[in-house]
Design an enzyme around this catalytic site. Structure first.
Site, short mmCIF file in Angstrom:
data_model
loop_
_atom_site.label_atom_id
_atom_site.label_comp_id
_atom_site.label_asym_id
_atom_site.label_seq_id
_atom_site.Cartn_x
_atom_site.Cartn_y
_atom_site.Cartn_z
N LEU A 1 1.11 36.57 9.93
CA LEU A 1 1.27 35.55 9.12
C LEU A 1 0.85 35.14 7.94
O LEU A 1 0.90 33.89 7.57
CB LEU A 1 1.86 34.45 10.46
CG LEU A 1 3.01 34.41 11.64
CD1 LEU A 1 2.60 32.90 12.28
CD2 LEU A 1 4.27 35.13 11.62
N CYS A 2 0.27 35.72 7.54
CA CYS A 2 -0.99 36.07 6.51
C CYS A 2 -1.42 34.43 7.38
O CYS A 2 -1.95 33.84 6.15
CB CYS A 2 -0.21 35.36 5.16
SG CYS A 2 0.62 36.79 4.23
#
Length: 798
Positions: free
Chosen positions: A375-376
């Protein structure tokens, strides 16, 4: 989303979109009735664009309750582009800058550390200590400016952080000599909550936003800059078209920047003015549909609470939870406020992690749109999953890459599942998603572990034969059925001519796969040895004679390939390979036109080439070892454990472009048993070809033969006079849902496989194997072959 279909469930910022038809109708009406031009011109359409852009800029500032006298808004491609503008400016300061970021920051904010003279990652306690006077940079770079960045809302679990941090830090820094600036990532928060820049506690100097997350369209971002911090950009070196009043480049090097507004100096080149016009329509439709952001916030908060409770209450038959939740309980005592998202992982009834890749396969199949992986949010992921830096480095060395199937390493997951709610999300979306998790991942009946292993004879009588032999010359395209009476060569890499070619995307260099491009099933190859060509036909209407074809020489003549780049770098199943791409426009255009994808044909000759050499990945799985919990009816009897040494693993040899092993075998009795399950559940049976096996074996008529799923327990088989060693069960993906005759996607057989053939969160069907030439001598050993109708004998080496 904008293309939302009635039978899909969107839990990935779904509510950040407005009604597609209403928005697009409004935008189309404006585009078809008003002519807009490049703002950098004196024409009437250009001046109209300039006026409208400034009106929309002002409307956006008002939307975020930002006083135009205190703030300027700069249009950027996305939130990350806004971050880069700030970093570029800080880097250009005379003494540079030192940088601190909160651990929950998005990757785009973490990356700002690379241009800083010193950098630090702070947790909540670290920020609080700084506020209380413990400057993390008190002993370094005394003349450098300080930049602190944090996320208003975590992209990983929705946790919200005090917007007052900026003011508290600036008040504390006022007593020192170093200038402090703050950068706020509000992309996640602003999607469903009112961002109020007029609040007394709000003091961030720079704010980055993604407007598509709020309105769904257009794809554009914004950087909002407090005017008191505009001087940071005075040292910015680069200038683009439209940001200067004059440029001298003949005999002298000189330029004069625009000085009236900051956005004039930062919006390099031609603005995406049509996208900016769409913002006005999006804001209007958003307000008409949802009212205020406060109403959106209340709606999504209720849905998030419902989703959290629904997932929390799921229990396996033994009482263990189905989900490990990383989001704080809504309105829980002592918990920090959270945005409308729930992050979690799935576990089996015996406490094992469910693979994210397996979850994705089912979610895609059932049209559940969520996000999985890192999810960065590297800091939040590491904290939630207990991943130490050395573990993450080890995972990278062991082959983990973002987006690969290596999502469980050394007993820990490497990512999470995130379900996000938005303005258009509904109770039905939430309930359908919870029911989906319950249906496929909640184990109501938990079988007890077996204490004994089934007994096998040393060698069974020949009760089976080869039903079909199939070669797949081009990876992910249709197969070529070897005619009865034709003996086919078996090589160390598998069947001769099997997966020696692939189609490579012109842009990414990635080998195309039928999972993403199902129309590859309609590319039907055949091998004509008399003429020495691989003929590939394309068409779905043979009755009408609408079939196109191309012929590719089987010989690897140098003049067939691109002489400018003889070794094409590509990736197949995560492996970097060096293939040879064809130079013929006729060949490449045939495949490009057939798939509507820009691609080239490439060849990976037997034996591999340099970096292109690939080795077998298939291994015996945990569920195929002794004394393990059995979760599949009648499946996975005991099989020796995987090889312990590298030398043993190397015996598996090389492969060409196959996913994991040289050959794949399927037992027709297993297909029949699976079809009984599918039909019993109201579905349609599937043929053997659905599983794209190289070899299909069947029981001899009138004889008991081997039962369904018996192949799970085989150590190997003898086909004719050739021996084959089994390498483990074949892990399945939703590619089996592509109808090999029509290229249409369907739910079966993966939906039923997921319920009947899943172990440790993974779905298996069929068996990997390789040729074992150790005991073959004479002709049988020199030119090993198999044929349809050959006898099949199961043997056990234990």
């Amino acid at each position: 989303m904008l293309n939302r279909t009635p039978d899909s469930v969107y839990l990935d910022h779904a509510g950040s979109t407005v009604c597609a038809k209403s928005l697009m109708d409004s935008f189309a009406a404006e585009m078809s009735s008003v002519l807009y031009g490049n703002p950098h011109s004196a024409s009437w359409p250009s001046q109209l664009s300039t006026t409208r852009i400034e009106d929309i800029r002002l409307r956006l500032l008002n939307f975020f309750r930002a006083d135009p006298a205190e703030y300027d808004l700069v249009f950027v491609a996305n939130a990350t582009a806004g971050v880069k503008l700030v970093v570029e400016a800080m880097r250009s300061l005379p003494h540079g800058y030192v940088y601190a970021h909160h651990q929950a920051c998005h990757t785009s904010l973490v990356g700002a550390r690379e241009d800083a003279r010193h950098a630090a990652c702070l947790d909540d306690d670290g920020v609080q200590s700084w506020i209380q006077g413990q400057d993390p940079f008190r002993d370094v770079a005394r003349h450098a400016a300080t930049l602190f960045s944090f996320s208003a809302q975590s992209h990983m679990n929705g946790r919200r952080y005090p917007l007052s941090w900026a003011k508290s830090l600036k008040d504390q820094a006022a007593t020192g000599s170093r200038q402090l600036y703050t950068l706020l990532d509000a992309a996640s928060l602003s999607a469903t909550s009112q961002l109020d820049l007029s609040a007394p506690e709000f003091a961030a100097d720079f704010v980055v936003l993604s407007l598509y997350k709020i309105f769904g369209f257009p794809d554009i971002g914004a950087l909002i800059v407090r005017r008191s911090a505009e001087a940071v950009f005075d040292h910015r070196r680069y200038f683009g078209g439209g940001t200067v009043d004059m440029v001298v480049c003949v005999k002298e090097q000189w330029h004069a920047r625009k000085t009236q507004f900051l956005h004039e100096r930062l919006e390099d080149g031609t603005l995406p003015f049509h996208n900016i016009m769409a913002i006005d329509a999006a804001m209007t439709v958003h307000k008409r549909l949802f009212g205020s952001m406060d109403q959106v916030s209340a709606h999504t908060r209720y849905l998030a609470s419902r989703l959290y409770e629904g997932l929390r209450c799921l229990r396996h038959g033994n009482g263990l939870p189905v989900c490990v939740l990383y989001t704080d309980p809504p309105d829980g005592e002592g918990s920090r406020p959270s945005g409308p998202m729930v992050s979690f992982n799935l576990v089996t009834s015996d406490g094992g992690w469910v693979s994210l890749a397996e979850f994705d396969k089912l979610a895609i199949l059932k049209k559940m749109h969520v996000r999985t992986g890192g999810l960065c949010s590297p800091g939040s992921i590491a904290t939630a999953l207990g991943l130490e830096p050395w573990e993450m480095r080890r995972n990278l060395s062991a082959g983990f890459r973002c987006g690969t199937d290596n999502d469980i390493m050394a007993g820990k997951p490497t990512g999470v599942i995130r379900a996000s709610l938005g303005a258009m999300s509904t109770e039905s979306d939430v309930d359908s998603f919870v029911e989906f998790v319950e249906e496929f991942f909640m184990e109501e009946t938990v079988p007890a572990p077996t204490t004994e292993s089934p007994q096998h004879s040393t060698e069974n009588a020949a009760a089976m034969r080869v039903k079909a032999v199939t070669v797949f010359p081009i990876k992910s395209c249709a197969g070529f059925s070897v005619p009865r009476g034709t003996r086919w060569e078996v090589r160390p890499e598998g069947l001769a001519w099997d997966r020696e070619w692939c189609l490579v995307h012109r842009g990414s260099g990635q080998a195309l796969s039928q999972k993403r491009y199902p129309k590859m099933a309609l590319l039907r190859p055949s091998l004509d040895f008399d003429r020495g060509v691989l003929r590939v036909e394309h068409g779905v209407s043979e009755q009408e004679g609408i079939i196109d074809f191309v012929e590719i020489p089987l010989s690897a003549k140098p003049d067939l390939f691109d002489t400018r780049d003889r070794q094409t770098s590509s990736r197949v199943c995560g492996d970097e390979i060096s293939a040879q791409s064809y130079s013929s426009d006729e060949i490449n255009d045939f495949f490009t036109d057939a798939l509507s994808v820009p691609c080239v044909l490439a060849r990976f000759p037997a034996g591999g080439r340099g970096l292109g050499s690939r080795t077998t990945k298939a291994r015996m799985q945990k569920h195929q070892r002794p004394n393990k919990i059995r979760q599949l009816p009648g499946a996975f009897p005991d099989i020796p454990s995987p090889p312990d040494s590298d030398s043993e693993q190397q015996e598996n040899g090389k492969i060409l472009l196959a996913n994991e092993s040289p050959m794949l075998l399927v037992h027709s009795s297993s297909v029949d048993a699976l079809n009984e399950e599918i039909v019993g559940r109201g579905g349609e049976s599937v043929p053997d070809a659905t599983f794209r096996p190289n070899v299909v074996v069947e029981n001899l008529p009138g004889q008991p033969g081997e039962p369904a799923y018996a192949e799970d327990s085989w150590s190997g088989v003898r086909i004719g006079d050739q021996d084959f060693k089994f390498l483990g069960a074949c892990r399945r993906c939703h590619m089996v849902c592509v109808d090999q005759a029509t290229a249409e996607r369907r739910e079966e057989p993966f939906s039923t496989l997921a319920k009947t053939r899943r172990f440790d969160g993974k779905v298996y069907f069929g068996a990997h194997m390789r040729h074992d030439a150790a005991n073959r001598h004479g002709v049988a050993g020199q030119v090993p072959t198999i044929e349809v109708g050959d006898s099949v004998t199961v043997y056990d080496e234990r």
